[in-house]
Write a protein that holds these residues in place. Structure first.
Motif, short mmCIF file in Angstrom:
data_model
loop_
_atom_site.label_atom_id
_atom_site.label_comp_id
_atom_site.label_asym_id
_atom_site.label_seq_id
_atom_site.Cartn_x
_atom_site.Cartn_y
_atom_site.Cartn_z
N ARG B 18 -1.74 -42.17 28.59
CA ARG B 18 -2.75 -41.77 27.42
C ARG B 18 -2.17 -42.10 26.03
O ARG B 18 -3.20 -43.04 25.29
CB ARG B 18 -2.89 -40.23 27.40
N CYS B 19 -1.23 -42.16 25.50
CA CYS B 19 -0.65 -42.30 24.33
C CYS B 19 -0.89 -44.03 24.13
O CYS B 19 -1.46 -44.38 23.21
CB CYS B 19 0.86 -42.06 24.15
N ILE B 20 -0.55 -44.82 25.09
CA ILE B 20 -0.42 -46.12 25.03
C ILE B 20 -1.77 -46.85 25.13
O ILE B 20 -2.13 -47.89 24.24
CB ILE B 20 0.19 -46.83 26.21
N LEU B 21 -2.66 -46.20 26.03
CA LEU B 21 -3.84 -46.61 25.86
C LEU B 21 -4.91 -46.24 24.77
O LEU B 21 -5.65 -47.02 24.23
CB LEU B 21 -4.80 -46.16 27.17
N GLU B 22 -4.70 -45.04 24.23
CA GLU B 22 -5.29 -44.63 22.98
C GLU B 22 -5.01 -45.48 21.98
O GLU B 22 -5.78 -45.83 21.13
CB GLU B 22 -5.03 -43.17 22.59
N ASP B 23 -3.40 -45.84 21.55
CA ASP B 23 -3.14 -46.61 20.64
C ASP B 23 -3.69 -48.02 20.53
O ASP B 23 -3.99 -48.73 19.79
CB ASP B 23 -1.71 -47.07 20.54
N ALA B 24 -4.18 -48.42 22.00
CA ALA B 24 -4.65 -49.74 22.04
C ALA B 24 -6.33 -49.71 22.04
O ALA B 24 -6.93 -50.57 22.27
CB ALA B 24 -4.44 -50.25 23.36
N GLY B 25 -6.65 -48.56 21.74
CA GLY B 25 -8.14 -48.38 21.20
C GLY B 25 -9.09 -47.89 22.49
O GLY B 25 -10.21 -48.08 22.36
N TYR B 26 -8.50 -47.36 23.65
CA TYR B 26 -9.25 -46.82 24.58
C TYR B 26 -9.50 -45.22 24.50
O TYR B 26 -8.54 -44.87 23.92
CB TYR B 26 -8.73 -47.39 26.05
N THR B 27 -10.39 -44.70 24.95
CA THR B 27 -10.47 -43.02 25.20
C THR B 27 -10.00 -42.91 26.73
O THR B 27 -10.27 -43.89 27.65
CB THR B 27 -11.94 -42.48 25.13
N VAL B 28 -9.24 -41.98 26.85
CA VAL B 28 -8.58 -41.64 28.07
C VAL B 28 -9.02 -40.32 28.81
O VAL B 28 -9.20 -39.28 28.15
CB VAL B 28 -7.08 -41.71 27.93
N ASP B 29 -9.26 -40.26 30.16
CA ASP B 29 -9.45 -39.21 30.93
C ASP B 29 -8.56 -39.00 31.72
O ASP B 29 -8.03 -40.18 32.55
CB ASP B 29 -10.87 -38.99 31.31
N GLU B 30 -7.85 -37.78 32.19
CA GLU B 30 -7.15 -37.76 33.34
C GLU B 30 -7.36 -36.82 34.43
O GLU B 30 -8.18 -35.87 34.35
CB GLU B 30 -5.71 -36.97 32.59
N CYS B 31 -7.00 -37.24 35.65
CA CYS B 31 -6.95 -36.41 36.81
C CYS B 31 -5.55 -36.46 37.31
O CYS B 31 -4.98 -37.28 37.39
CB CYS B 31 -8.05 -37.02 37.72
N ALA B 32 -5.29 -35.10 37.92
CA ALA B 32 -3.87 -35.05 38.59
C ALA B 32 -4.14 -35.13 40.05
O ALA B 32 -3.00 -35.32 40.62
CB ALA B 32 -3.46 -33.53 38.43
N ASN B 33 -5.26 -35.28 40.48
CA ASN B 33 -5.22 -35.57 42.13
C ASN B 33 -6.54 -36.32 42.29
O ASN B 33 -7.64 -36.39 41.67
CB ASN B 33 -5.18 -34.20 42.97
N ALA B 34 -6.60 -36.72 43.34
CA ALA B 34 -7.61 -37.41 44.07
C ALA B 34 -9.05 -36.71 44.21
O ALA B 34 -10.16 -37.18 43.82
CB ALA B 34 -7.54 -38.22 45.18
#
Lengths: 643, 127
Positions: B18-34
């Motif tokens: 999340r940190c890296i991608l947001e720094d690169a200008g993306y929005t990020v959504d997370e999922c902990a499982n399939a």
């Protein structure tokens, strides 16, 4: 021709008249007649004689026999003639007369004036006699031949008269009866013969006299090859022979039965062999069976009976598909049908139900067909081996391997996940520092602090790379130890792999001189690209670590003798022969050789792994080196055929 | 702003990404499982989905098998350590679906390069 009578106008002279009668008789008779005087001259020749001698009789009369027929001087006729003249005795002989190619029978009687000779051409009779003699000789020879065959044949043969008495036997028959044989002929009746031995059925039950094969044949029954019957001959001393009998009636032209011929084949040995086979089969741990060409069972050993809980008779009659696990039925029957069709050995696994506990146990069925001289199947010999325990072991092994795979997968994941997190975190902070570092508002002490942090974080990142590599090596060795090193081979261009690795290494080791020599065209190999990349990376990392920084390192790919060879040449310390052999060993440590760059000397697994991976690819590895001369580490892989 | 969905059972990894991608200008959504990802992805169309292979309950490739059409609408990259983590069948399927692998551990540069490549590919396909 001589006149047959004198003139009619003269009164008949009684003497002349008798002479005429005699002459007339001589002329008419079929025998040849000649009269010869004491000097050997013809005085009279009748018509038949002239014809046999093929002479004009008028020309003969008055001529000397031996002058006219000089060739006769050396025959029996001359000697007999001389003897008859001297001794005044008649003579008779039959002899060939070569000049005329005839046989003659001669009867001669001395007369007051010489000799009267009667003779006949007996050529035809002689020929007939010769022919008769030849026929008799031929018949005799044929009889001798038949007798010789009769004696020599290994089957016993006996010929019976209509009363059932033996009139002729051969040597094999006599041998079969042994001591009873001489008495056999003398026995007049069946009752008397029964004392010498008893004819029984195969089960040992005595056969009534009228049921013996010979008596059945005498009643007109044919006991032939298909319907041949087996009997047992039991002797009073307890011995017995098992005999296969064929018998047939012999008839005369009117169809009346005149004889019976029975042929006895002693199959005691075969029966003994079969019994031995059964004993052997019963002693085996396998289920043993035999089947007829169509596949129907005709024998099962005792173990089969025990396993299925069925007596032999029931087992042979039962539908054996009912013994097989329903899930295995289709493929087992298909395999058996295919084997029967092709006449080829059978090999198929299936589960049979064990009667004792109702469980199904895995068996390996094997069967081979026995062929006759024409290639037709005579019989199937089969065995079914219990492989239940083996199957269980296989399953257990499979499960154990699955567990190893699972462990390695989990270990790989669990070890790499924190490294990944650490790496991302370290790199993320480094980036953040970089951003703050460039801020002109930053105070100089803070600037210096950030510079220090940044340097230490970069070293952290390199340590993490090293940790990751060590984890990778340990996992690879674990896979090799567990026998679970699976290569993912596919056709790949070795040039592309090498270019990728060189790029990564140049990024990691800026400032080092690395040269890459590649062929102009792609070099195709069947390989696990990742692992081959690791091997090259390892060889290069070693070279970079152990060689002086200013010395160039050359990487070269060449094709030769069906192989692609990758060589890494450094100008490091070089290795002696013993060291060269040692470096490939697991946990290798070479005394006196220390890395000049990088941190630590590693686990000593890199070259061991490299060699193992290359060998798994069907390739090989090597070193060319000498102390002070630098080293060339190389590996070779088989080139992929372009076909 | 392009969106990236991260599906990974490891919270630290999700946080780092999340940190890296947001720094690169993306929005990020997370999922902990399939399974959670399945629900989420039916409602949104991110530029890239970063899918971890080894997860408890359902692996990344099992998720793709269980959701057979999803690769036609979504662009995936698979996060995994070695080939070893993929069965030959999984690897064949992955190749057939043109799903790239990002090897763990990866550098930030590698990650961003992969995401950008996928993002561009998607953009090129659906202008």
């Amino acid at each position: 021709m001589m006149p047959s009578s004198s003139s009619s106008d003269v009164a008949p002279d009684p003497v002349a008249s008798r002479m005429d009668v005699a002459r007339d008789i001589l002329e008419r008779m079929s025998d040849a007649f000649v009269a010869i005087d004491a000097d050997g001259r013809f005085t009279y020749v009748n018509a038949a004689a002239a014809q046999i001698m093929r002479q004009d009789r008028d020309a003969l009369v008055g001529q000397n026999v031996w002058e006219r027929f000089p060739e006769a001087l050396h025959t029996i006729a001359y000697q007999e003639f001389q003897h008859a003249l001297r001794a005044h005795v008649p003579f008779v002989f039959e002899a060939p007369y070569p000049p005329l190619h005839i046989w003659v029978a001669v009867r001669a009687y001395p007369s007051p004036t010489g000799i009267s000779i009667f003779f006949q051409d007996i050529t035809a009779r002689k020929a007939a006699e010769a022919e008769t003699r030849q026929l008799a000789e031929a018949a005799h020879q044929r009889a001798e031949q038949i007798e010789a065959v009769f004696s020599a044949i290994s089957d016993g043969i006996a010929i019976y008269n209509p009363a059932g008495n033996v009139i002729k036997t051969n040597a094999a028959f006599e041998q079969m009866l042994g001591a009873a044989s001489p008495l056999y002929y003398e026995a007049d009746s069946l009752a008397e013969r029964a004392v010498l031995f008893q004819v029984c059925d195969v089960a040992g039950q005595p056969l009534p006299a009228e049921q013996t094969p010979a008596m059945r044949a005498l009643r007109g029954e044919t006991i032939g090859s298909a319907a041949a019957c087996d009997i047992q001959i039991a002797f009073p001393d307890g011995g017995n022979r098992v005999v296969n009998v064929a018998a047939n009636a012999v008839r005369d032209a009117s169809g009346r039965i005149t004889h019976a011929i029975a042929i006895y084949r002693d199959i005691s040995e075969r029966r003994a062999t079969e019994a031995a086979f059964r004993n052997l089969a019963d002693a085996m741990p396998q289920l043993v069976w035999t089947a007829r060409p169509d596949g129907t069972l005709d024998y099962c050993n005792q173990r089969w009976c025990d396993y299925t809980g069925m007596p032999l008779e029931a087992l042979l009659r039962c539908d054996w598909a009912s013994l097989i696990h329903p899930d295995d039925l289709a493929h087992t029957l298909a395999a058996w049908d295919a084997a029967k069709q092709a006449g080829k050995p059978l090999e198929v696994e299936c589960r049979y139900r064990r009667a004792a506990d109702g469980t199904f146990r895995w068996h390996l069925n094997r069967a081979v067909p026995i062929h006759d001289a024409h290639g037709h199947i005579l019989k199937w010999y089969g065995s079914s081996t219990d492989i239940e325990d083996q199957k269980r072991t296989e399953v257990a092994l499979l499960e154990a391997n699955q567990q190893k795979d699972d462990f390695l997968r989990v270990a790989s994941h669990e070890l790499r996940t924190p490294i990944t997190t650490l790496k991302l975190t370290v790199q993320g902070i480094t980036r953040q520092i970089q951003l703050s570092y460039d801020d002109p508002a930053l105070s100089p002490p803070m600037h210096a602090l950030l510079a220090r942090f940044k340097g230490r974080l970069e070293r952290c990142d390199l340590s993490l790379d090293r940790l990751n590599m060590l984890v990778g090596e340990l996992l690879e060795v674990s896979r090799i130890d567990a026998g679970r090193l699976a290569l993912h081979c596919e056709p790949c261009d070795l040039c592309a792999i090498m270019q990728g690795v060189l790029q990564d290494v140049r990024d990691l080791w800026p400032g080092r001189e690395l040269t890459l020599h590649l062929p102009k065209t792609p070099v195709w190999v069947l390989a696990d690209a990742d692992r081959i990349g690791h091997v090259l990376l390892h060889l290069l990392t070693n070279a970079l670590k152990y060689a002086p920084t200013e010395a160039p390192i050359a990487v070269r790919l060449t094709r030769r003798a069906g192989e692609a060879r990758v060589a890494v040449r450094d100008h490091g310390p070089g290795l002696n022969r013993a060291q060269q052999a040692q470096v490939w060993e697991r946990f290798a440590r070479i005394d006196g050789i220390e890395p000049l760059q990088g941190s630590g000397i590693g686990l000593g697994l890199g070259l061991y792994l490299s060699r193992t991976i290359i060998q798994r690819h069907g390739g090989h590895t090597g070193i060319t080196s000498a102390p002070g001369q630098g080293s060339t580490f190389w590996f070779a892989l088989p080139l992929k055929s372009l076909l | 702003m392009p969106n990236v969905v991260v599906i990974d059972d490891d919270e630290d990894i999700r946080e780092s990404l999340r940190c890296i991608l947001e720094d690169a200008g993306y929005t990020v959504d997370e999922c902990a499982n399939a399974p959670a990802a399945g629900t989420l992805l039916t409602h949104m169309l991110p530029a890239v989905v970063l899918l971890d292979q080894i997860m408890p309950g359902m692996t990344g490739m099992q998720f793709l098998r269980a959701t057979p059409q999803i690769h036609t609408t979504h662009r995936f990259a698979l996060l995994t350590a070695l080939h070893m983590d993929l069965s030959p069948e999984d690897d064949a399927l992955r190749t057939a679906l043109h799903i790239p692998v990002i090897r763990k551990p990866f550098s930030i540069d590698t990650l961003l390069r992969s995401v950008q490549t996928l993002d561009r590919a998607l953009a090129g396909e659906h202008p």
